[in-house]
Each structure stands twice: as C-alpha cells, then as structure tokens.
Scaffold this motif. Structure first.
Motif, PDB file in Angstrom:
ATOM      1  N   GLY A  41       0.811  -1.203   0.000  1.00  0.00           N
ATOM      2  CA  GLY A  41       0.000   0.000   0.000  1.00  0.00           C
ATOM      3  C   GLY A  41       0.847   1.256   0.000  1.00  0.00           C
ATOM      4  N   ASN A  42       1.925   1.245   0.783  1.00  0.00           N
ATOM      5  CA  ASN A  42       2.808   2.395   0.859  1.00  0.00           C
ATOM      6  C   ASN A  42       3.473   2.663  -0.476  1.00  0.00           C
ATOM      7  N   ALA A  43       3.915   1.579  -1.156  1.00  0.00           N
ATOM      8  CA  ALA A  43       4.590   1.727  -2.444  1.00  0.00           C
ATOM      9  C   ALA A  43       3.668   2.327  -3.478  1.00  0.00           C
ATOM     10  N   GLN A  44       2.403   1.875  -3.482  1.00  0.00           N
ATOM     11  CA  GLN A  44       1.480   2.363  -4.489  1.00  0.00           C
ATOM     12  C   GLN A  44       1.010   3.780  -4.196  1.00  0.00           C
ATOM     13  N   ALA A  45       1.120   4.195  -2.928  1.00  0.00           N
ATOM     14  CA  ALA A  45       0.679   5.538  -2.564  1.00  0.00           C
ATOM     15  C   ALA A  45       1.748   6.582  -2.867  1.00  0.00           C
ATOM     16  N   GLN A  46       3.007   6.155  -2.917  1.00  0.00           N
ATOM     17  CA  GLN A  46       4.084   7.107  -3.106  1.00  0.00           C
ATOM     18  C   GLN A  46       4.165   7.567  -4.557  1.00  0.00           C
ATOM     19  N   ASP A  47       4.757   8.746  -4.722  1.00  0.00           N
ATOM     20  CA  ASP A  47       5.035   9.276  -6.053  1.00  0.00           C
ATOM     21  C   ASP A  47       6.539   9.218  -6.275  1.00  0.00           C
ATOM     22  N   PHE A  48       6.946   8.733  -7.435  1.00  0.00           N
ATOM     23  CA  PHE A  48       8.372   8.606  -7.738  1.00  0.00           C
ATOM     24  C   PHE A  48       8.684   9.401  -9.002  1.00  0.00           C
ATOM     25  N   PRO A  49       8.881  10.705  -8.882  1.00  0.00           N
ATOM     26  CA  PRO A  49       9.155  11.522 -10.061  1.00  0.00           C
ATOM     27  C   PRO A  49      10.465  11.108 -10.713  1.00  0.00           C
ATOM     28  N   GLY A  50      10.452  11.072 -12.021  1.00  0.00           N
ATOM     29  CA  GLY A  50      11.659  10.722 -12.757  1.00  0.00           C
ATOM     30  C   GLY A  50      11.712   9.284 -13.207  1.00  0.00           C
ATOM     31  N   VAL A  51      10.965   8.406 -12.557  1.00  0.00           N
ATOM     32  CA  VAL A  51      10.949   7.004 -12.983  1.00  0.00           C
ATOM     33  C   VAL A  51      10.189   6.915 -14.297  1.00  0.00           C
ATOM     34  N   PRO A  52      10.792   6.357 -15.336  1.00  0.00           N
ATOM     35  CA  PRO A  52      10.124   6.327 -16.639  1.00  0.00           C
ATOM     36  C   PRO A  52       8.932   5.380 -16.655  1.00  0.00           C
ATOM     37  N   GLY A  53       7.945   5.721 -17.480  1.00  0.00           N
ATOM     38  CA  GLY A  53       6.770   4.874 -17.634  1.00  0.00           C
ATOM     39  C   GLY A  53       5.777   5.042 -16.505  1.00  0.00           C
ATOM     40  N   ASN A  54       4.811   4.133 -16.462  1.00  0.00           N
ATOM     41  CA  ASN A  54       3.819   4.108 -15.395  1.00  0.00           C
ATOM     42  C   ASN A  54       4.198   3.012 -14.396  1.00  0.00           C
ATOM     43  N   ILE A  55       4.270   3.375 -13.138  1.00  0.00           N
ATOM     44  CA  ILE A  55       4.707   2.434 -12.110  1.00  0.00           C
ATOM     45  C   ILE A  55       3.571   1.475 -11.763  1.00  0.00           C
ATOM     46  N   VAL A  56       3.858   0.195 -11.888  1.00  0.00           N
ATOM     47  CA  VAL A  56       2.903  -0.834 -11.478  1.00  0.00           C
ATOM     48  C   VAL A  56       3.055  -1.115  -9.992  1.00  0.00           C
ATOM     49  N   THR A  57       4.312  -1.284  -9.556  1.00  0.00           N
ATOM     50  CA  THR A  57       4.582  -1.514  -8.138  1.00  0.00           C
ATOM     51  C   THR A  57       6.039  -1.216  -7.840  1.00  0.00           C
ATOM     52  N   HIS A  58       6.362  -1.156  -6.558  1.00  0.00           N
ATOM     53  CA  HIS A  58       7.702  -0.791  -6.092  1.00  0.00           C
ATOM     54  C   HIS A  58       8.062  -1.646  -4.891  1.00  0.00           C
ATOM     55  N   SER A  59       9.300  -2.098  -4.828  1.00  0.00           N
ATOM     56  CA  SER A  59       9.798  -2.836  -3.674  1.00  0.00           C
ATOM     57  C   SER A  59      11.184  -2.291  -3.352  1.00  0.00           C
ATOM     58  N   PRO A  60      11.332  -1.537  -2.271  1.00  0.00           N
ATOM     59  CA  PRO A  60      12.613  -0.889  -1.979  1.00  0.00           C
ATOM     60  C   PRO A  60      13.722  -1.897  -1.707  1.00  0.00           C
ATOM     61  N   ALA A  61      14.940  -1.503  -1.996  1.00  0.00           N
ATOM     62  CA  ALA A  61      16.088  -2.391  -1.788  1.00  0.00           C
ATOM     63  C   ALA A  61      16.182  -2.860  -0.344  1.00  0.00           C
ATOM     64  N   SER A  62      15.761  -2.021   0.584  1.00  0.00           N
ATOM     65  CA  SER A  62      15.843  -2.368   2.006  1.00  0.00           C
ATOM     66  C   SER A  62      14.975  -3.563   2.373  1.00  0.00           C
ATOM     67  N   SER A  63      14.000  -3.900   1.533  1.00  0.00           N
ATOM     68  CA  SER A  63      13.120  -5.038   1.815  1.00  0.00           C
ATOM     69  C   SER A  63      13.833  -6.374   1.621  1.00  0.00           C
ATOM     70  N   GLY A  64      14.921  -6.363   0.838  1.00  0.00           N
ATOM     71  CA  GLY A  64      15.598  -7.615   0.514  1.00  0.00           C
ATOM     72  C   GLY A  64      14.820  -8.475  -0.464  1.00  0.00           C
ATOM     73  N   MET A  65      13.759  -7.913  -1.041  1.00  0.00           N
ATOM     74  CA  MET A  65      12.941  -8.612  -2.032  1.00  0.00           C
ATOM     75  C   MET A  65      12.860  -7.754  -3.284  1.00  0.00           C
TER      76      MET A  65
END
Length: 391
Positions: A17-41
């Motif tokens: 939910g947090n990933a989909q709520a965030q805005d990531f300016p500069g990332v090309p295309g339309n973001i489907v989902t995000h998993s930060p490196a800190s997750s280890g996944m």
C-alpha cells in the motif's frame, strides 16, 4: 495463523500500500509496483497479457535474500482497466516463479515453476486473475516434477499446437549456465493445458563446453519462434563473457515437437542484447520479427571494456529482422548513463494495435537509496511504444 505469519502479512500489506501511494518523479513509464532495496525482495519476471474484455493483466515474482524464492516463491498479479495508466494488485500466489501469463481458450493461465529451479507448473484463472487453481497433481497443473528453469517467455500457436521453450536445470548444481539444457514443450490447441499427459517435450540439448571455441558458458530463456520457412525454433540467450559482441543460439525442433537439434557451426547468430533475456515476436502486418533487447551502445562498450555484456542493462532498444539472422536497430526506448544501479530488463511485451506495450523490471532512483544494483530491480514499470512500425 501464527503471530509471526500475521506480522509478516501486515508488513507486506503495508509495503504494498505504501509503495502504491508514493510518487516517484523521474521514474520512466507508469509504475505498477515498487519494492525498496531495504526489503531484501526484488522485482522479477515481468509478464503481461490482454484479457478478452481489453483489460491488461501483469505479474511479477519476488527474489532476493529475504524472499522465499528457493522454497515456495511468491508472485503477484495486477490489473489495469485504463490501458496501463494505473494498476491495482488483485491477487498474490504462493508457489509461483519465473512465470508467463497466457490468454488461451478464453481463460487466463500462468505458466512457470513453483520455486527457483522447481517443478514446471501451470495455473488457471476464470475471473481475470483474482483467483487461481493449485497445481496439485498431473491432472491439475503439475506438468513436470524436478529442477526446471524458465522466464516469462512467449507461447506461439502454429500448425495446430501451442509451443513454449523451457530449460532443464538438472545439470551440475550450483554452476549457473552449465546446468541449463534447452528443450521445447508443445500441446494441441484444443487439449487441456492443465493435464500433464497432453504436453509433448522434445529431447533436451545439454550444455557443451566446446561451443564458441570453448567460450560458451550457457544458454537459457529460450523463445519459441516460427521461422520464415514454417519450422519451429527455440532461440536462446547465450552467455559468452569474452566479448561484447552478443549473440543468440537457434535450436531447431521437429514438426511433432519431439526432436531438437543444434548445429554449433551455423546455430549462433549475432544479436545485440543477446546475452540478456529477450522476447521475439512475428508481426504479420509488417512481415517482420521484432524484439526489445538490452543492447550495449558503442560508447558504453568503450567505457566498460573487459566487462561481461550480460551485466549491462541500462539501455533498451527496438530491433526488427526479416530472417531472424540480421537485426536492424530502430530506436532507443529507455536509457540511463549509469550501468551499476540502473537497468530496464526482462522486458515482456505484446502488440496492441499500432503500438507495442511492455513491462520492465526496472532498477531506478526512488529517494530511498535506489536499487541495490542494476539486476536487483526495485520497480515494475509499464510502457507504450506508439506506432512502432513507423520507426
């Protein structure tokens, strides 16, 4: 449910939910989902399909040190009803990896393995990907038990059969590349793909260290492709770390799907980006084969002399060919000057009218330290190449 499992579930829901709520300016295309490196996944195995009602469906799996890829991998399914502009997660599957979405016989299927080097399995959904069958036995989606490898590679209909390339992974353990053997699976178009006995498998083509004057270190992630003469081919990614001149391998498959052959003298072809995963599709309107690959531009080659081209994934280009041997560059689709922590890779794509639509396993800046590296992607992104035939 144990307290530990409950906490894990709560954390996963929060992250999604947090990933989909965030805005990531500069990332090309339309973001489907995000998993930060800190997750280890990390985001793996993008796959896309178009449902009969026109909705898009996307899938990916999770890999990395904190994932369950080696035990029972997790895949997630997303849908878009506005042509890829926005996405929502509709399901999560425990026990699905390296998988490809397929619309066949009016239903949605997901074909892959149950884990890293696991059984070959297929699941079926009759509600657009919200719910899925479980591969319990040979009558219900468990196609091959053992150690297998694949990626979200294309299915092709030809001569009354559905074709799909795979790799046996039962070669020398812990030796990437050397353990993979190429083969082709196929099934009559009217047969039930959930039943293992309906599938035919060719013989497997073992790794051979003598290929490419001893520089051959593996082939994998094969494409089922129909050649201009109507014959069935398995065109594979090739690993040769001694040169920046990338290539692919063409394995020939008999019309009945039972016999695979390879001639090392003629079977290797030059293909920019051929040392990374690529997908080849034929377009009847243009009379051309098309592919999106991670080419290595000359300036990048010069700056990275001595490195393996398989690890350079910061440029994505569109290519076409009349004969599957000579490839023409059309345009750069995505690029970033950094090769270490940026990548647009494992692209899965489809023709959509005048356009090409694709998903990318994208490693990019996110304001949270970015991707762990170019391979361990933190985004799944959607893109459209408009009027691709004009380029």
């Amino acid at each position: 449910m144990t307290l530990k499992n409950a906490m894990i579930t709560i954390c996963l829901v929060f992250l999604i939910g947090n990933a989909q709520a965030q805005d990531f300016p500069g990332v090309p295309g339309n973001i489907v989902t995000h998993s930060p490196a800190s997750s280890g996944m990390y985001i793996g195995s993008p796959s896309i399909a178009i449902l009969p009602n026109g909705d898009y469906v996307a899938s990916h799996d999770l890999f990395g040190s904190k994932s369950t890829e080696h035990v029972s991998a997790v895949s997630r399914i997303f849908s878009s009803s506005d042509k890829g502009k926005t996405w929502k997660q509709i399901s999560e599957i425990n026990g699905q990896f390296w998988s490809k979405l397929l619309v066949h016989q009016g239903n949605l299927y997901l074909f892959g393995t149950n884990r890293h080097h696991g059984n070959t399995i297929i699941r079926k959904s009759v509600d657009g990907g919200v719910s899925w069958t479980s591969p319990t036995d040979a009558q219900n989606g468990l196609l091959k038990e053992g150690e297998y490898h694949c990626a979200p590679m294309p299915f092709v209909e030809h001569d009354g059969r559905l074709w799909r390339a795979m790799e046996d992974a039962a070669g020398p353990p812990k030796q990437w590349g050397k353990r993979y053997s190429a083969f082709m699976m196929s099934i009559p178009l009217q047969a039930d793909p959930m039943v293992a006995s309906n599938w035919t498998s060719s013989n497997i083509m073992r790794y051979d260290s003598t290929y490419l004057n001893g520089h051959f270190t593996g082939w994998l992630e094969g494409n089922a492709v129909i050649a201009p003469d109507g014959s069935v081919l398995d065109i594979l990614r090739v690993d040769d770390r001694t040169t920046m001149e990338e290539k692919a391998a063409i394995v020939r498959v008999s019309a009945d799907g039972k016999t695979a052959t390879f001639d090392p003298a003629t079977g290797f072809i030059a293909l920019p980006g051929g040392s990374k995963k690529f997908t080849i599709k034929y377009d009847a309107k243009s009379g051309l084969y098309w592919t999106l690959t991670n080419l290595v531009p000359d300036t990048v080659k010069a700056a990275n002399a001595g490195k393996s081209p398989s690890g350079i994934r910061n440029t994505l280009g569109l290519f076409s060919s009349k004969d599957l041997k000579t490839w023409k560059f059309h345009q750069t689709l995505l690029e970033h000057p950094d090769v270490v922590k940026h990548g647009f890779q494992y692209v899965d794509w489809l023709f959509d009218g005048k356009d090409i639509i694709f998903l990318s396993r994208t490693a990019y800046d996110d304001g949270l330290g970015g991707a762990r590296n170019n391979h361990d992607a933190n985004f799944l992104t959607f893109h459209r190449v408009r009027k691709f035939r004009r380029h």
